[in-house]
Design a protein around this motif. Structure first.
Motif, PDB file in Angstrom:
ATOM      1  N   ALA A 138      38.123 -11.426 -13.332  1.00  0.00           N
ATOM      2  CA  ALA A 138      36.972 -10.595 -12.984  1.00  0.00           C
ATOM      3  C   ALA A 138      35.670 -11.388 -13.027  1.00  0.00           C
ATOM      4  CB  ALA A 138      36.891  -9.410 -13.940  1.00  0.00           C
ATOM      5  N   LEU A 139      35.619 -12.450 -13.839  1.00  0.00           N
ATOM      6  CA  LEU A 139      34.418 -13.279 -13.985  1.00  0.00           C
ATOM      7  C   LEU A 139      33.248 -12.449 -14.496  1.00  0.00           C
ATOM      8  CD1 LEU A 139      34.720 -15.432 -10.711  1.00  0.00           C
ATOM      9  CD2 LEU A 139      35.834 -15.766 -12.925  1.00  0.00           C
ATOM     10  N   GLN A 140      33.548 -11.613 -15.501  1.00  0.00           N
ATOM     11  CA  GLN A 140      32.544 -10.731 -16.092  1.00  0.00           C
ATOM     12  C   GLN A 140      32.093 -11.190 -17.479  1.00  0.00           C
ATOM     13  OE1 GLN A 140      31.583  -7.672 -14.168  1.00  0.00           O
ATOM     14  NE2 GLN A 140      32.510  -9.207 -12.816  1.00  0.00           N
ATOM     15  N   GLU A 141      32.605 -12.329 -17.941  1.00  0.00           N
ATOM     16  CA  GLU A 141      32.273 -12.797 -19.288  1.00  0.00           C
ATOM     17  C   GLU A 141      30.786 -13.135 -19.413  1.00  0.00           C
ATOM     18  OE1 GLU A 141      36.428 -12.923 -18.598  1.00  0.00           O
ATOM     19  OE2 GLU A 141      34.889 -14.020 -17.499  1.00  0.00           O
ATOM     20  N   THR A 142      30.267 -12.973 -20.607  1.00  0.00           N
ATOM     21  CA  THR A 142      28.866 -13.303 -20.868  1.00  0.00           C
ATOM     22  C   THR A 142      28.713 -14.458 -21.843  1.00  0.00           C
ATOM     23  OG1 THR A 142      28.783 -11.614 -22.607  1.00  0.00           O
ATOM     24  CG2 THR A 142      28.102 -10.946 -20.384  1.00  0.00           C
ATOM     25  N   THR A 143      29.799 -14.843 -22.502  1.00  0.00           N
ATOM     26  CA  THR A 143      29.762 -15.987 -23.411  1.00  0.00           C
ATOM     27  C   THR A 143      31.085 -16.741 -23.325  1.00  0.00           C
ATOM     28  OG1 THR A 143      30.622 -14.682 -25.279  1.00  0.00           O
ATOM     29  CG2 THR A 143      28.225 -14.831 -25.054  1.00  0.00           C
ATOM     30  N   GLY A 144      31.071 -17.980 -23.800  1.00  0.00           N
ATOM     31  CA  GLY A 144      32.299 -18.762 -23.893  1.00  0.00           C
ATOM     32  C   GLY A 144      32.645 -19.489 -22.613  1.00  0.00           C
ATOM     33  N   THR A 145      33.842 -20.090 -22.604  1.00  0.00           N
ATOM     34  CA  THR A 145      34.321 -20.856 -21.450  1.00  0.00           C
ATOM     35  C   THR A 145      35.603 -20.271 -20.858  1.00  0.00           C
ATOM     36  OG1 THR A 145      35.574 -22.353 -22.904  1.00  0.00           O
ATOM     37  CG2 THR A 145      33.309 -22.987 -22.345  1.00  0.00           C
ATOM     38  N   VAL A 146      36.086 -19.169 -21.417  1.00  0.00           N
ATOM     39  CA  VAL A 146      37.346 -18.573 -20.957  1.00  0.00           C
ATOM     40  C   VAL A 146      37.074 -17.522 -19.885  1.00  0.00           C
ATOM     41  CG1 VAL A 146      39.397 -17.256 -21.618  1.00  0.00           C
ATOM     42  CG2 VAL A 146      38.464 -18.981 -23.174  1.00  0.00           C
ATOM     43  N   ALA A 147      37.747 -17.657 -18.751  1.00  0.00           N
ATOM     44  CA  ALA A 147      37.723 -16.650 -17.690  1.00  0.00           C
ATOM     45  C   ALA A 147      39.034 -15.882 -17.786  1.00  0.00           C
ATOM     46  CB  ALA A 147      37.573 -17.308 -16.326  1.00  0.00           C
ATOM     47  N   TYR A 148      38.980 -14.697 -18.344  1.00  0.00           N
ATOM     48  CA  TYR A 148      40.199 -13.969 -18.662  1.00  0.00           C
ATOM     49  C   TYR A 148      40.933 -13.499 -17.402  1.00  0.00           C
ATOM     50  CZ  TYR A 148      38.824 -14.059 -23.529  1.00  0.00           C
ATOM     51  OH  TYR A 148      38.485 -14.487 -24.785  1.00  0.00           O
ATOM     52  N   ASN A 149      42.237 -13.705 -17.423  1.00  0.00           N
ATOM     53  CA  ASN A 149      43.112 -13.329 -16.322  1.00  0.00           C
ATOM     54  C   ASN A 149      43.813 -12.016 -16.655  1.00  0.00           C
ATOM     55  OD1 ASN A 149      45.012 -13.247 -14.203  1.00  0.00           O
ATOM     56  ND2 ASN A 149      46.457 -14.494 -15.381  1.00  0.00           N
ATOM     57  N   GLY A 194      31.578 -27.138 -16.203  1.00  0.00           N
ATOM     58  CA  GLY A 194      30.320 -27.611 -15.646  1.00  0.00           C
ATOM     59  C   GLY A 194      29.200 -26.596 -15.719  1.00  0.00           C
ATOM     60  N   GLY A 195      28.306 -26.645 -14.726  1.00  0.00           N
ATOM     61  CA  GLY A 195      27.115 -25.806 -14.727  1.00  0.00           C
ATOM     62  C   GLY A 195      27.385 -24.388 -14.262  1.00  0.00           C
ATOM     63  N   VAL A 196      27.739 -23.532 -15.222  1.00  0.00           N
ATOM     64  CA  VAL A 196      28.049 -22.129 -14.928  1.00  0.00           C
ATOM     65  C   VAL A 196      27.160 -21.246 -15.803  1.00  0.00           C
ATOM     66  CG1 VAL A 196      29.818 -20.331 -14.933  1.00  0.00           C
ATOM     67  CG2 VAL A 196      30.431 -22.693 -14.362  1.00  0.00           C
ATOM     68  N   THR A 197      26.474 -20.278 -15.191  1.00  0.00           N
ATOM     69  CA  THR A 197      25.682 -19.299 -15.935  1.00  0.00           C
ATOM     70  C   THR A 197      26.422 -17.971 -15.920  1.00  0.00           C
ATOM     71  OG1 THR A 197      23.620 -20.372 -15.264  1.00  0.00           O
ATOM     72  CG2 THR A 197      23.471 -18.125 -16.126  1.00  0.00           C
ATOM     73  N   LEU A 198      26.777 -17.480 -17.106  1.00  0.00           N
ATOM     74  CA  LEU A 198      27.567 -16.255 -17.204  1.00  0.00           C
ATOM     75  C   LEU A 198      26.667 -15.015 -17.244  1.00  0.00           C
ATOM     76  CD1 LEU A 198      30.195 -17.355 -19.899  1.00  0.00           C
ATOM     77  CD2 LEU A 198      30.236 -17.717 -17.434  1.00  0.00           C
ATOM     78  N   GLY A 199      27.262 -13.881 -16.887  1.00  0.00           N
ATOM     79  CA  GLY A 199      26.597 -12.593 -17.052  1.00  0.00           C
ATOM     80  C   GLY A 199      25.438 -12.331 -16.118  1.00  0.00           C
ATOM     81  N   VAL A 200      25.452 -12.894 -14.911  1.00  0.00           N
ATOM     82  CA  VAL A 200      24.390 -12.603 -13.948  1.00  0.00           C
ATOM     83  C   VAL A 200      24.779 -11.346 -13.160  1.00  0.00           C
ATOM     84  CG1 VAL A 200      23.819 -15.044 -13.798  1.00  0.00           C
ATOM     85  CG2 VAL A 200      25.380 -14.024 -12.119  1.00  0.00           C
ATOM     86  N   PRO A 201      23.832 -10.703 -12.466  1.00  0.00           N
ATOM     87  CA  PRO A 201      24.158  -9.499 -11.695  1.00  0.00           C
ATOM     88  C   PRO A 201      25.182  -9.786 -10.605  1.00  0.00           C
ATOM     89  CG  PRO A 201      21.793  -9.668 -12.025  1.00  0.00           C
ATOM     90  CD  PRO A 201      22.373 -10.969 -12.481  1.00  0.00           C
ATOM     91  N   GLY A 202      26.108  -8.836 -10.443  1.00  0.00           N
ATOM     92  CA  GLY A 202      27.164  -8.999  -9.455  1.00  0.00           C
ATOM     93  C   GLY A 202      27.098  -7.949  -8.371  1.00  0.00           C
ATOM     94  N   PRO A 203      28.129  -7.843  -7.556  1.00  0.00           N
ATOM     95  CA  PRO A 203      28.151  -6.831  -6.496  1.00  0.00           C
ATOM     96  C   PRO A 203      28.202  -5.436  -7.100  1.00  0.00           C
ATOM     97  CG  PRO A 203      30.307  -7.857  -6.735  1.00  0.00           C
ATOM     98  CD  PRO A 203      29.367  -8.640  -7.586  1.00  0.00           C
ATOM     99  N   VAL A 204      27.614  -4.479  -6.435  1.00  0.00           N
ATOM    100  CA  VAL A 204      27.595  -3.099  -6.914  1.00  0.00           C
ATOM    101  C   VAL A 204      28.696  -2.321  -6.208  1.00  0.00           C
ATOM    102  CG1 VAL A 204      26.262  -0.980  -7.100  1.00  0.00           C
ATOM    103  CG2 VAL A 204      25.140  -3.199  -7.409  1.00  0.00           C
ATOM    104  N   CYS A 205      29.638  -1.818  -6.991  1.00  0.00           N
ATOM    105  CA  CYS A 205      30.761  -1.058  -6.443  1.00  0.00           C
ATOM    106  C   CYS A 205      30.801   0.308  -7.103  1.00  0.00           C
ATOM    107  CB  CYS A 205      32.070  -1.783  -6.677  1.00  0.00           C
ATOM    108  SG  CYS A 205      32.084  -3.469  -6.037  1.00  0.00           S
ATOM    109  N   ASN A 206      29.808   1.140  -6.829  1.00  0.00           N
ATOM    110  CA  ASN A 206      29.673   2.452  -7.445  1.00  0.00           C
ATOM    111  C   ASN A 206      29.490   2.367  -8.950  1.00  0.00           C
ATOM    112  OD1 ASN A 206      29.952   4.297  -5.126  1.00  0.00           O
ATOM    113  ND2 ASN A 206      31.952   3.333  -4.968  1.00  0.00           N
ATOM    114  N   SER A 207      29.337   1.175  -9.483  1.00  0.00           N
ATOM    115  CA  SER A 207      29.032   0.961 -10.897  1.00  0.00           C
ATOM    116  C   SER A 207      28.566  -0.479 -11.033  1.00  0.00           C
ATOM    117  CB  SER A 207      30.263   1.200 -11.773  1.00  0.00           C
ATOM    118  OG  SER A 207      31.279   0.271 -11.471  1.00  0.00           O
ATOM    119  N   ALA A 208      27.938  -0.780 -12.146  1.00  0.00           N
ATOM    120  CA  ALA A 208      27.426  -2.134 -12.357  1.00  0.00           C
ATOM    121  C   ALA A 208      28.574  -3.131 -12.442  1.00  0.00           C
ATOM    122  CB  ALA A 208      26.591  -2.179 -13.622  1.00  0.00           C
ATOM    123  N   SER A 209      28.343  -4.318 -11.946  1.00  0.00           N
ATOM    124  CA  SER A 209      29.332  -5.380 -11.985  1.00  0.00           C
ATOM    125  C   SER A 209      28.616  -6.694 -12.251  1.00  0.00           C
ATOM    126  CB  SER A 209      30.089  -5.442 -10.651  1.00  0.00           C
ATOM    127  OG  SER A 209      30.961  -6.553 -10.607  1.00  0.00           O
TER     128      SER A 209
END
Length: 458
Positions: free
Chosen positions: A246-257, A269-284
Motif C-alpha cells: 500500500a505504501l502507506q507507512e509513515t516511519t521506518g524502511t519496511v513496505a508491508y506486503n 535511498g531518498g524516500v519521504t514517507l507519509g505524503v498525501p496520496g490519491p483520494v479514493c472516497n477516503s484519505a490515502s
C-alpha cells in the motif's frame, strides 16, 4: 347442548384460550430473548430497510454480541455507528478490512457502502435473528397506520381469546373487605388477566425501547456509488494480489506486503514517507521518491512469470521520465542485469510497457501523464491476450503479438532499475514523484476489473 356453565366454560373455549395464551407466551418469550442478553453486553436492533435482504428483512430484530477489533473478519454482519447519519446505526456485512477502515456492504446492494467505518464504531457482530418481531416499529416509523392498527386489533383479539375460557370457579362470590380466603388459588381468569397485562406491559416497554435506541436506517443501493471498491487499498488488493504494497507507512524502511505471497518490501535511498496520496472516497497516503536514489524493492523471488499484471498509482511533473514498476534479477535492491516486464515514463511523459523476447517489445501511450495529477497505470500480460496498457481504468495501448517474455527469475520493484537498451529511455532511471498502492498479480486483469479498480477514485 351448551354445558351448564355456559359457552365460556366449554371445552372449545378452553382449547381456544389455551392456543391464544400459547401465542401470547411465544411473543413474550421472543421479546425477552431480545432484551435479556443485554445483561451480558449484547445489543438488539430493529432492521429498518431491506439492504440486507434476504438474510435480514425489515422488521427483524437482530441481536449482536460484542466483538474485539482483532477478531473482525470479512463475512461477519456488523452493527456499527452509521458513518453517514450521525446518531444512527447500520447493520451490514463486512467485506474488507483496509488500512483506513472497514468496508461494509448490504447483501441486497450491488456495491459496497460509500463510507468506511472505524473499528471503534463497531457495536458487535450479528448472532441471532428474530423474524418480524419489530414490524410495528417499522410501520410506525413509516406512518403505515393501517397495518399498525391491524396489529393492535389482532393483539387485542388475541388477548380476548386468551380470556375466553371461564370456569364456574370464577363466578364464586368475592370475600368481604378485610377477609382473606385461605387454602384457595386465585381464579384462573383473574390469573390470566394479570399475566396477560404484565405481558403487554413488557412488550410495550421493550418495543418502545428498541424503537428509540435501534431504529437507525441502513444504507440502500440508491445512496451509494456504482464502483465495487471504495478505497485505493481495497481496489488494489481486490482481485487477489500476489503482492500488494500500500505504501502507506509513515516511519521506518519496511513496505508491508498484504498480498497472498509472503515477504515485505524495503524502502531504499531518498524516500519521504507519509505524503498525501490519491483520494479514493477516503484519505490515502503515498511515498515521495527524490529522483536520484529513492525506490522500493521486494524480496519475493518469482520464477518466469508469463501471466501477470502490475499496477501503481503515481504523480509527477518531471520532464526527465523514470522507471515506474517492473521486474529484474537484482537482489536486495541491486541494479538488475536482466530487466523485463516493466513500465517506465519517457521524458515526454508517455508511459511505455515492455517485455523482453530476444529484443525489447513495447507499447506506449499516445498521451502524457507528467501533469501533476494522480494517475493509475496498469499493465497486463499473458500468452493469450498479449500486452495491454491501461491508464486511469481505460485501455490505451495493446499488442496481442507481444505474448512471450524472457524466461528469468527475479523480483518486482518500483521507482528505479536500469533501463539500458530499452527504446526511448528517460534521462534518469530514477522516478521523481510520488507513488502509492503497488499491486502485483499472477493473472492478466480484464478490462472490467481494471475499470472497477480505478473506479475507487470516482
Amino acid at each position: 347442548m351448551t354445558p351448564p356453565g355456559g359457552l365460556r366454560d366449554s371445552q372449545p373455549a378452553l382449547v381456544v384460550s389455551a392456543l391464544a395464551r400459547t401465542v401470547l407466551g411465544a411473543l413474550v418469550l421472543l421479546v425477552l430473548v431480545s432484551v435479556v442478553p443485554a445483561a451480558a453486553g449484547w445489543q438488539s436492533t430493529v432492521v429498518m430497510s431491506g439492504s440486507m435482504a434476504p438474510s435480514v428483512e425489515p422488521g427483524d430484530v437482530t441481536l449482536v454480541r460484542p466483538v474485539d477489533a482483532a477478531a473482525l473478519e470479512p463475512g461477519q454482519v456488523l452493527l456499527v455507528d452509521d458513518p453517514d447519519v450521525p446518531g444512527g446505526l447500520r447493520l451490514h456485512r463486512l467485506v474488507a478490512v483496509t488500512d483506513v477502515g472497514l468496508q461494509l456492504k448490504g447483501d441486497a446492494n450491488a456495491t459496497p457502502d460509500g463510507s468506511l467505518v472505524d473499528a471503534a464504531a463497531v457495536h458487535g457482530v450479528g448472532a441471532l435473528r428474530l423474524p418480524g418481531l419489530g414490524l410495528p416499529v417499522v410501520w410506525a416509523s413509516e406512518g403505515r397506520w393501517v397495518p399498525l392498527s391491524g396489529a393492535v386489533l389482532a393483539l387485542t383479539a388475541l388477548l380476548g381469546l386468551a380470556l375466553l375460557h371461564r370456569s364456574s370457579d370464577d363466578d364464586e362470590p368475592t370475600d368481604p373487605p378485610g377477609r382473606a380466603r385461605s387454602g384457595a388459588a386465585a381464579p384462573p381468569a383473574r390469573t390470566a388477566v394479570r399475566a396477560t397485562t404484565a405481558v403487554l406491559a413488557v412488550a410495550v416497554l421493550v418495543t418502545g425501547t428498541a424503537s428509540a435506541a435501534f431504529s437507525g436506517r441502513t444504507t440502500t443501493a440508491s445512496s451509494v456509488g456504482t464502483a465495487p471498491y471504495f478505497t485505493c487499498a481495497a481496489a488494489a488488493s481486490g482481485e487477489t494480489a500476489a503482492q500488494y504494497l500500500a505504501l502507506q507507512e509513515t516511519t521506518g524502511t519496511v513496505a508491508y506486503n498484504r498480498g497472498t505471497y509472503s515477504g515485505n518490501g524495503t524502502y531504499a535511498g531518498g524516500v519521504t514517507l507519509g505524503v498525501p496520496g490519491p483520494v479514493c472516497n477516503s484519505a490515502s497516503g503515498a511515498v515521495r521518491l527524490d529522483g536520484s536514489s529513492g525506490f522500493v524493492h521486494t524480496p519475493i523471488n518469482v520464477s518466469n512469470p508469463q501471466t501477470f499484471s502490475t499496477q501503481l498509482w503515481f504523480t509527477t511533473t518531471t520532464g526527465r521520465g523514470g522507471y515506474l514498476v517492473g521486474f529484474g534479477n537484482g537482489t536486495n535492491g541491486d541494479t538488475s542485469s536482466t530487466r523485463d516486464r516493466l513500465v517506465y515514463m519517457t521524458n515526454a511523459g508517455r508511459l511505455t510497457f515492455g517485455v523482453y523476447d530476444g529484443t525489447p517489445q513495447t507499447i506506449t501511450t499516445p498521451g502524457s501523464y507528467n501533469d501533476g495529477r494522480w494517475h493509475q497505470v496498469t499493465a497486463t500480460f499473458s500468452p493469450w491476450t498479449g500486452a495491454r496498457l491501461y491508464v486511469d481504468g481505460k485501455r490505451v495501448a495493446t499488442n496481442a503479438s507481444m505474448n512471450a517474455a524472457e524466461a528469468v527469475s527475479g523480483f518486482f520493484r518500483a521507482g528505479y532499475d536500469s533501463l539500458s537498451g530499452w527504446p526511448d529511455p528517460p534521462t534518469s532511471p530514477y522516478f521523481a514523484g510520488s507513488i502509492a498502492h503497488l499491486g502485483i498479480y499472477a493473472s492478466a486483469l480484464t478490462d472490467a476489473e481494471v475499470a472497477a479498480q480505478y473506479g475507487a477514485a470516482n
